[in-house]
Design a protein around this motif. Structure first.
Motif, PDB file in Angstrom:
ATOM      1  N   GLN A 176       0.833  -1.205   0.000  1.00  0.00           N
ATOM      2  CA  GLN A 176       0.000   0.000   0.000  1.00  0.00           C
ATOM      3  C   GLN A 176       0.866   1.254   0.000  1.00  0.00           C
ATOM      4  N   GLU A 177       1.896   1.252   0.812  1.00  0.00           N
ATOM      5  CA  GLU A 177       2.802   2.402   0.885  1.00  0.00           C
ATOM      6  C   GLU A 177       3.563   2.590  -0.424  1.00  0.00           C
ATOM      7  N   ALA A 178       3.912   1.478  -1.064  1.00  0.00           N
ATOM      8  CA  ALA A 178       4.721   1.540  -2.282  1.00  0.00           C
ATOM      9  C   ALA A 178       3.927   1.988  -3.499  1.00  0.00           C
ATOM     10  N   TYR A 179       2.633   1.589  -3.572  1.00  0.00           N
ATOM     11  CA  TYR A 179       1.878   1.846  -4.799  1.00  0.00           C
ATOM     12  C   TYR A 179       0.480   2.435  -4.592  1.00  0.00           C
ATOM     13  N   GLY A 180      -0.037   2.419  -3.385  1.00  0.00           N
ATOM     14  CA  GLY A 180      -1.417   2.838  -3.181  1.00  0.00           C
ATOM     15  C   GLY A 180      -2.370   1.734  -3.602  1.00  0.00           C
ATOM     16  N   ASP A 181      -3.583   2.116  -4.015  1.00  0.00           N
ATOM     17  CA  ASP A 181      -4.593   1.127  -4.409  1.00  0.00           C
ATOM     18  C   ASP A 181      -4.343   0.618  -5.825  1.00  0.00           C
ATOM     19  N   GLY A 182      -4.859  -0.585  -6.081  1.00  0.00           N
ATOM     20  CA  GLY A 182      -4.894  -1.077  -7.451  1.00  0.00           C
ATOM     21  C   GLY A 182      -3.858  -2.106  -7.829  1.00  0.00           C
ATOM     22  N   VAL A 183      -3.056  -2.600  -6.879  1.00  0.00           N
ATOM     23  CA  VAL A 183      -2.094  -3.653  -7.205  1.00  0.00           C
ATOM     24  C   VAL A 183      -2.874  -4.938  -7.500  1.00  0.00           C
TER      25      VAL A 183
END
Length: 443
Positions: free
Chosen positions: A132-139
Motif C-alpha cells: 500500500q505504501e509503495a503503490y497505493g490502491d490497485g495492485v
C-alpha cells in the motif's frame, strides 16, 4: 673459478624452477578462486516486452552493479498474442525463465491458474515490503495473494496531430463525449493524393478493455453475478453501435481486424501522418522522440479520453500494470525476488525515457514526465496538455476483484466483436452469442 660458476648456475636454475613452481601453484590457485567465484555467481533470465535498449538494459546494468553476485540476462518478447504464446510455451517447456512481465489481467490470471506464477507474499512479508505504501490502491491480486509488482502507471488518452486539427479548423478539446469524438474524427478523415487519412486509430488491446464496459461499468464489468455474464447490459450494445458508426458507416477508423492483420501500430500510423489521432498509452513518447527513425513536422497534443454522456461514472484506465512476476520453477528464488523488488521500485527511474510513468510512489511523477518527454519536449509536445491529462485527479479508477473465467470472457467478447466489425454477423447476434457463451463459461 669454473667450479664456482657451475655452482652458481646450478643454484640459479634451482631458483628459477622453484619460482616457476611457486608461480604455477599461485596461478592455479587464482584460477580455482576465479572459477569458484564464477560458480557462486547466480544467473537469472528475465523476459520482458520492451526492447532492451529502451530502458530494461539500464535497469539490469544498475541492478548488477548493486548486486555483483547476480548476472541478469534480458530477453525481449513482443507484447501481442503471438509473443505471449511464445512466453507461455517457454514457461511450460521448462526453459530457464526466472522473472517475466505480464501486461494484461487475462494473461495474469491464466498464468497463475496454470501454475506459472509464484505468490510473493511470504517474501514481501519477510522483507517488510508494504504494498500500500509503495503503490497505493490497485495492485493486482488473485484470491488475496500478490503474484507480482506493478512497474508502471498506465494511462490511456487521445494523441492529437496539432497540425491536422489546425488545418481543419477544429479546436482541440479539453473534454469531449464519444459522440463528439466520432464527429470530429469523421471530419478529419480525408483522401490525400490517393491515400486515405483516418481521423482516428485504435488497437483492440488498448480499447477493447476500456470503451463502454470498463468506462461505464467499472470493476468486474463482465459479471452480472458469479454464475452469469453481463453481456446483455445496454452498455455492450452502445459500444457496438459506436464501433459500427466509426468503422463501418463513417469509415473514420480502420477496422480492428484489418489493423491487426496488417500488424499496424498506433505510433507508426500517427507519426507517418496516416491518422489524425490515436488512442494509446505514454509509451509511444519514445517513438515521438526518435526523430531520426520517425521524422514528423507536427507537435503532439494530449487530450483526455472521451466520456459516455449521461453515465453516472466515466472511469479511466485501471492504472497499475507492467506486472513483474516470478516463475515458481526458478532455481534462484532470492535473486529473482531481489530483481523484482528493484525493478518494481527504484529501477523504474530508468524506464521513464521509454514512456513509462512510475507506479512506485518513491519517484516524483513530474520529474518522470519531464524525463519521458525528453530534451526537445517543447518542440515535439504540447507539454501543458500532457501535464493536465496525465495528472488529472478527477479521473476515477477501477480495479477488478473477480477473475473467474476472465481470460475466457475476454476472448469471447473479442471474438464476437471481430465477427461484428467484419460484417460476419449483426449486432443482435453478436450480443446474443456473447451472452450465451459467457453464461456457459461461468456455469
Amino acid at each position: 673459478m669454473k667450479k664456482k660458476t657451475k655452482q652458481a648456475l646450478s643454484i640459479g636454475m634451482m631458483a628459477i624452477l622453484t619460482i616457476g613452481l611457486v608461480s604455477g601453484c599461485g596461478s592455479g590457485k587464482k584460477e580455482k578462486v576465479a572459477e569458484e567465484k564464477k560458480e557462486d555467481k547466480k544467473k537469472i533470465v528475465v523476459w520482458g516486452p520492451i526492447p532492451e535498449e529502451n530502458g530494461p538494459q539500464d535497469v539490469c546494468d544498475h541492478f548488477m552493479e548493486e548486486h555483483p553476485d547476480i548476472e541478469v540476462e534480458y530477453v525481449r518478447y513482443v507484447n501481442d498474442d503471438q509473443g505471449n504464446v511464445k512466453l507461455d510455451t517457454a514457461l511450460m517447456s521448462g526453459e530457464q525463465i526466472d522473472v517475466y512481465f505480464t501486461q494484461f489481467e487475462d494473461y495474469y490470471v491464466k498464468r497463475i491458474e496454470a501454475g506459472m506464477a509464484e505468490a510473493l507474499d511470504p517474501l514481501l512479508e519477510k522483507d517488510g515490503f508494504d504494498i500500500q505504501e509503495a503503490y497505493g490502491d490497485g495492485v493486482w491480486q488473485y484470491e488475496g495473494k500478490t503474484y507480482g509488482l506493478p512497474t508502471n502507471y498506465d494511462h490511456q488518452f487521445v494523441w492529437i496531430n496539432e497540425k491536422m486539427f489546425q488545418e481543419a479548423g477544429i479546436e482541440i478539446p479539453t473534454s469531449w463525449t464519444w459522440d463528439e469524438y466520432a464527429e470530429i474524427t469523421k471530419k478529419l478523415t480525408k483522401d490525400a493524393d490517393g491515400v486515405k487519412i483516418y481521423g482516428g486509430f485504435m488497437k483492440w488491446q488498448d480499447v477493447g478493455r476500456l470503451m463502454g464496459r470498463g468506462q461505464v461499468l467499472g470493476a468486474d464489468s463482465f459479471y452480472k453475478s458469479d454464475t452469469e455474464s453481463n453481456f446483455d447490459d445496454p452498455v455492450y450494445q452502445q459500444t457496438l453501435e459506436l464501433f459500427d458508426r466509426m468503422m463501418l458507416q463513417d469509415g473514420s477508423h480502420m477496422n480492428f481486424v484489418e489493423a491487426t492483420n496488417s500488424k499496424l501500430e498506433p505510433y507508426g500510423e500517427f507519426l507517418s501522418g496516416k491518422v489524425a489521432t490515436c488512442i494509446s498509452a505514454p509509451w509511444i513518447t519514445r517513438y515521438i522522440n526518435d526523430q531520426e527513425k520517425y521524422p514528423h513536422d507536427f507537435k503532439t497534443v494530449a487530450a483526455p479520453l472521451p466520456i459516455t454522456e449521461g453515465s453516472e461514472h466515466n472511469y479511466g484506465w485501471p492504472g497499475l500494470t507492467g506486472v513483474i512476476m516470478m516463475n515458481p520453477a526458478t532455481a534462484q528464488k532470492e535473486a529473482a525476488y531481489d530483481f523484482i523488488k528493484y525493478y518494481g521500485t527504484e529501477g523504474q527511474k530508468y524506464m521513464c525515457r521509454a514512456g513509462k510513468i512510475p507506479s512506485w510512489t518513491g519517484i516524483d511523477p513530474e520529474v518522470a514526465l519531464n524525463e519521458m518527454l525528453g530534451e526537445n519536449a517543447e518542440e515535439l509536445f504540447d507539454v501543458d496538455s500532457f501535464k493536465n491529462v496525465i495528472f488529472d485527479e478527477k479521473i476515477e479508477r477501477y480495479y477488478n476483484t473477480k477473475f473467474n473465467k476472465l481470460p475466457e470472457l475476454e476472448r469471447i467478447w473479442k471474438e464476437e466483436v471481430e465477427r461484428f466489425v467484419t460484417g460476419e454477423q449483426d449486432q443482435e447476434s453478436t450480443l446474443a452469442n456473447a451472452k450465451e457463451r459467457g453464461d456457459q463459461e461461468l456455469k
